[in-house]
Design a protein around this motif. Structure first.
Motif, PDB file in Angstrom:
ATOM      1  N   LEU A   1       0.894  -1.224   0.074  1.00  0.00           N
ATOM      2  CA  LEU A   1      -0.210  -0.139  -0.149  1.00  0.00           C
ATOM      3  C   LEU A   1       0.649   1.396  -0.026  1.00  0.00           C
ATOM      4  CD1 LEU A   1      -2.644   0.873  -0.132  1.00  0.00           C
ATOM      5  CD2 LEU A   1      -2.840   0.903   2.449  1.00  0.00           C
ATOM      6  N   VAL A   2       2.001   1.241   0.467  1.00  0.00           N
ATOM      7  CA  VAL A   2       3.031   2.442   0.585  1.00  0.00           C
ATOM      8  C   VAL A   2       3.732   2.120  -0.571  1.00  0.00           C
ATOM      9  CG1 VAL A   2       4.926   3.395   1.866  1.00  0.00           C
ATOM     10  CG2 VAL A   2       2.856   2.572   2.983  1.00  0.00           C
TER      11      VAL A   2
ATOM     12  N   ALA B   1     -10.313   3.466  -4.467  1.00  0.00           N
ATOM     13  CA  ALA B   1     -10.857   3.329  -3.180  1.00  0.00           C
ATOM     14  C   ALA B   1     -10.741   1.690  -3.108  1.00  0.00           C
ATOM     15  CB  ALA B   1     -12.522   3.877  -3.397  1.00  0.00           C
TER      16      ALA B   1
ATOM     17  N   ALA C   1      -6.090  -2.506   2.934  1.00  0.00           N
ATOM     18  CA  ALA C   1      -6.376  -2.051   4.469  1.00  0.00           C
ATOM     19  C   ALA C   1      -6.864  -3.122   5.231  1.00  0.00           C
ATOM     20  CB  ALA C   1      -7.148  -0.792   4.534  1.00  0.00           C
TER      21      ALA C   1
ATOM     22  N   SER D   1       0.630   3.413   8.645  1.00  0.00           N
ATOM     23  CA  SER D   1       1.052   2.219   8.339  1.00  0.00           C
ATOM     24  C   SER D   1       1.178   1.432   9.681  1.00  0.00           C
ATOM     25  CB  SER D   1       2.122   2.228   7.416  1.00  0.00           C
ATOM     26  OG  SER D   1       2.717   0.907   7.118  1.00  0.00           O
TER      27      SER D   1
ATOM     28  N   LEU E   1      -2.651   0.850  11.646  1.00  0.00           N
ATOM     29  CA  LEU E   1      -3.587  -0.134  11.152  1.00  0.00           C
ATOM     30  C   LEU E   1      -3.209  -1.594  11.365  1.00  0.00           C
ATOM     31  CD1 LEU E   1      -5.945  -0.472   9.619  1.00  0.00           C
ATOM     32  CD2 LEU E   1      -4.791  -0.209   7.560  1.00  0.00           C
TER      33      LEU E   1
ATOM     34  N   ALA F   1     -10.504   1.289   8.695  1.00  0.00           N
ATOM     35  CA  ALA F   1      -9.541   0.831   7.758  1.00  0.00           C
ATOM     36  C   ALA F   1      -9.398   1.806   6.455  1.00  0.00           C
ATOM     37  CB  ALA F   1     -10.220  -0.535   7.332  1.00  0.00           C
ATOM     38  N   TYR F   2     -10.486   2.177   5.945  1.00  0.00           N
ATOM     39  CA  TYR F   2     -10.450   2.963   4.707  1.00  0.00           C
ATOM     40  C   TYR F   2      -9.551   4.378   5.179  1.00  0.00           C
ATOM     41  CZ  TYR F   2     -11.915   5.880   1.098  1.00  0.00           C
ATOM     42  OH  TYR F   2     -11.945   6.788  -0.111  1.00  0.00           O
TER      43      TYR F   2
ATOM     44  N   ALA G   1      -6.092   3.418   5.393  1.00  0.00           N
ATOM     45  CA  ALA G   1      -5.490   3.296   3.970  1.00  0.00           C
ATOM     46  C   ALA G   1      -5.164   4.337   3.070  1.00  0.00           C
ATOM     47  CB  ALA G   1      -6.392   2.210   3.334  1.00  0.00           C
ATOM     48  N   ARG G   2      -6.339   5.288   3.139  1.00  0.00           N
ATOM     49  CA  ARG G   2      -5.929   6.595   2.299  1.00  0.00           C
ATOM     50  C   ARG G   2      -4.716   7.356   2.784  1.00  0.00           C
ATOM     51  NH1 ARG G   2      -9.223   5.944  -2.232  1.00  0.00           N
ATOM     52  NH2 ARG G   2      -8.234   7.813  -2.963  1.00  0.00           N
TER      53      ARG G   2
ATOM     54  N   GLN H   1      -2.159   6.169   4.088  1.00  0.00           N
ATOM     55  CA  GLN H   1      -1.012   5.551   3.735  1.00  0.00           C
ATOM     56  C   GLN H   1      -0.758   5.743   2.058  1.00  0.00           C
ATOM     57  OE1 GLN H   1      -0.164   1.132   4.790  1.00  0.00           O
ATOM     58  NE2 GLN H   1      -2.297   1.627   6.066  1.00  0.00           N
ATOM     59  N   VAL H   2      -1.782   5.765   1.467  1.00  0.00           N
ATOM     60  CA  VAL H   2      -1.578   6.198   0.111  1.00  0.00           C
ATOM     61  C   VAL H   2      -0.882   7.575  -0.322  1.00  0.00           C
ATOM     62  CG1 VAL H   2      -2.739   6.723  -2.013  1.00  0.00           C
ATOM     63  CG2 VAL H   2      -3.308   4.735  -0.944  1.00  0.00           C
TER      64      VAL H   2
ATOM     65  N   ALA I   1       2.425   7.393   0.519  1.00  0.00           N
ATOM     66  CA  ALA I   1       3.414   6.878  -0.482  1.00  0.00           C
ATOM     67  C   ALA I   1       3.617   7.819  -1.561  1.00  0.00           C
ATOM     68  CB  ALA I   1       2.394   5.940  -1.055  1.00  0.00           C
ATOM     69  N   LEU I   2       2.632   8.986  -1.812  1.00  0.00           N
ATOM     70  CA  LEU I   2       3.227   9.945  -2.688  1.00  0.00           C
ATOM     71  C   LEU I   2       3.693  11.039  -2.034  1.00  0.00           C
ATOM     72  CD1 LEU I   2      -0.793   9.746  -4.152  1.00  0.00           C
ATOM     73  CD2 LEU I   2       1.465   8.795  -5.148  1.00  0.00           C
TER      74      LEU I   2
ATOM     75  N   HIS J   1      -9.981  12.130  -4.208  1.00  0.00           N
ATOM     76  CA  HIS J   1     -10.532  10.699  -4.302  1.00  0.00           C
ATOM     77  C   HIS J   1     -10.741  10.136  -3.002  1.00  0.00           C
ATOM     78  CE1 HIS J   1      -8.141  10.539  -8.275  1.00  0.00           C
ATOM     79  NE2 HIS J   1      -9.331  10.928  -8.435  1.00  0.00           N
TER      80      HIS J   1
ATOM     81  N   GLY K   1     -14.479   8.133  -2.305  1.00  0.00           N
ATOM     82  CA  GLY K   1     -14.619   6.924  -1.653  1.00  0.00           C
ATOM     83  C   GLY K   1     -15.309   6.785  -0.364  1.00  0.00           C
TER      84      GLY K   1
END
Lengths: 203, 203
Positions: free
Chosen positions: A101-102, A137, A144, B98, B101, B140-141, B144-145, B147-148, B151-152, B188, B192
DNA sequence: ACCTGAACACCGTTCAAGT
DNA sequence: ACCTGAACACCGTTCAAGT
């Protein structure tokens, strides 16, 4: 006297995935993969520049052995089917989801998965920002939930330890504690997945 | 001659969070937090048993400084409002999502958040498995986002490097590449989130 | 009671050497 | 061309010592 290499890129990834399945993702290191191959740690540097690239190669190889999105289903079904399969595959590689995910934007085979999901969306008439938002999403949600599943891998021993130590502080969690057991996470994953896909109002 | 301690649990967490904000979660170590406090690494072992407990204490402290679910809103609004605030708070601590979670079942203050979300669900007439499934999905959502988003963080330099190197392999990702920029992830995330909460059909 | 410093087992990595 | 082994800078942690 040019010997042929003792190992290639494919056996490097195989060795790495073997370590993941046996000991979990955090056990992956230059030294552990070298041990698995039966060579010295420095031998790996012939194929990778550093430990980061080693990890990326192994995580990427996991996508190749996992499910690919299907093009023969309408978008909602394709998303759900891929999600269920990918979740199953990820939880067989404990700790992998956290890394993917990372790092997915640097992993070619995981980008293939995103590409295929977008392609299915396109064939279904969905495009542009809406397609990316939907695919991202679902992708993030699957990764996740796999992490949550990983989190519950330690067994019930230290699971929810703060709640068992101080039930009065967490009355609702305590009342619902069977729902937090690992066996229920698959079901909750499916409930949330259905909700997410339905809410995206595709078609 | 009993000196008073140079630091307590609160200053330990402050020091840890300072390291996270400055250098990101991966930089948190016994030695980096000790440096931040101006003591030797071994001094930290007075308050924590090992490096794992140190990381859990710091990650838990981040929940205390973050938003709490509101009880004055209907469930869907409470979920959305908490999600947006928590997402903002998490991305200010790069890499923290990260860890959280994977470890939230062992983190008292993060369990408080889950408890409050369940409590709002209960007040709204939702209970049992349905409440846990909904709360877990949103939780969780959001993680997760975040973490995304983390990541960027590396900047566009190595972002989507495989796609820029081989555009023909990823036609749909390539065509939509502006949508994968970091600036779009917030949008985004909201799309979601709205879909997920709507799909949960609460009330 | 609280803290330090030396020491050890890990990890990633550089470099020189070996076949 | 391919691999090894010694060495170094990290990390977590034990243990004995210092105030």
């Amino acid at each position: 006297m040019t010997r042929r290499p003792q190992f290639d890129a494919a056996s490097l990834c195989e060795a790495g995935l073997a370590v993941v399945r046996r000991e979990g993702w955090p056990a992956v290191s230059v030294r552990s993969v070298a041990d698995e191959l039966g060579v010295s740690p420095m031998a790996l540097y012939r194929l990778v520049a550093d430990a980061g690239e080693l990890r990326r190669r192994i995580a990427d190889a996991a996508a190749v052995t996992g499910p690919q999105p299907r093009h023969d289903l309408p978008l909602p079904d394709a998303l759900r089917t891929w999600a269920v399969g990918a979740h199953r595959h990820l939880v067989r590689h404990r700790g992998l989801a956290s890394f993917v995910l990372v790092h997915w934007t640097e992993l070619p085979a995981w980008l293939d998965v995103v590409e295929h999901l977008l392609s299915v969306a396109h064939d279904d008439g969905l495009d542009g920002p809406a397609a990316v938002a939907s695919v991202n999403a679902v992708f993030a949600y699957v990764l996740a939930r796999a992490q949550v599943h990983d989190a519950l891998a330690g067994g019930p021993r230290r699971q929810l330890a703060p709640v068992r130590a101080e039930p009065g502080r967490y009355p609702h969690v305590w009342a619902n504690r069977p729902e937090f057991a690992r066996a229920r996470t698959e079901r909750h994953f499916l409930v949330g997945l259905a909700a997410l896909v339905a809410g995206l109002s595709l078609r």
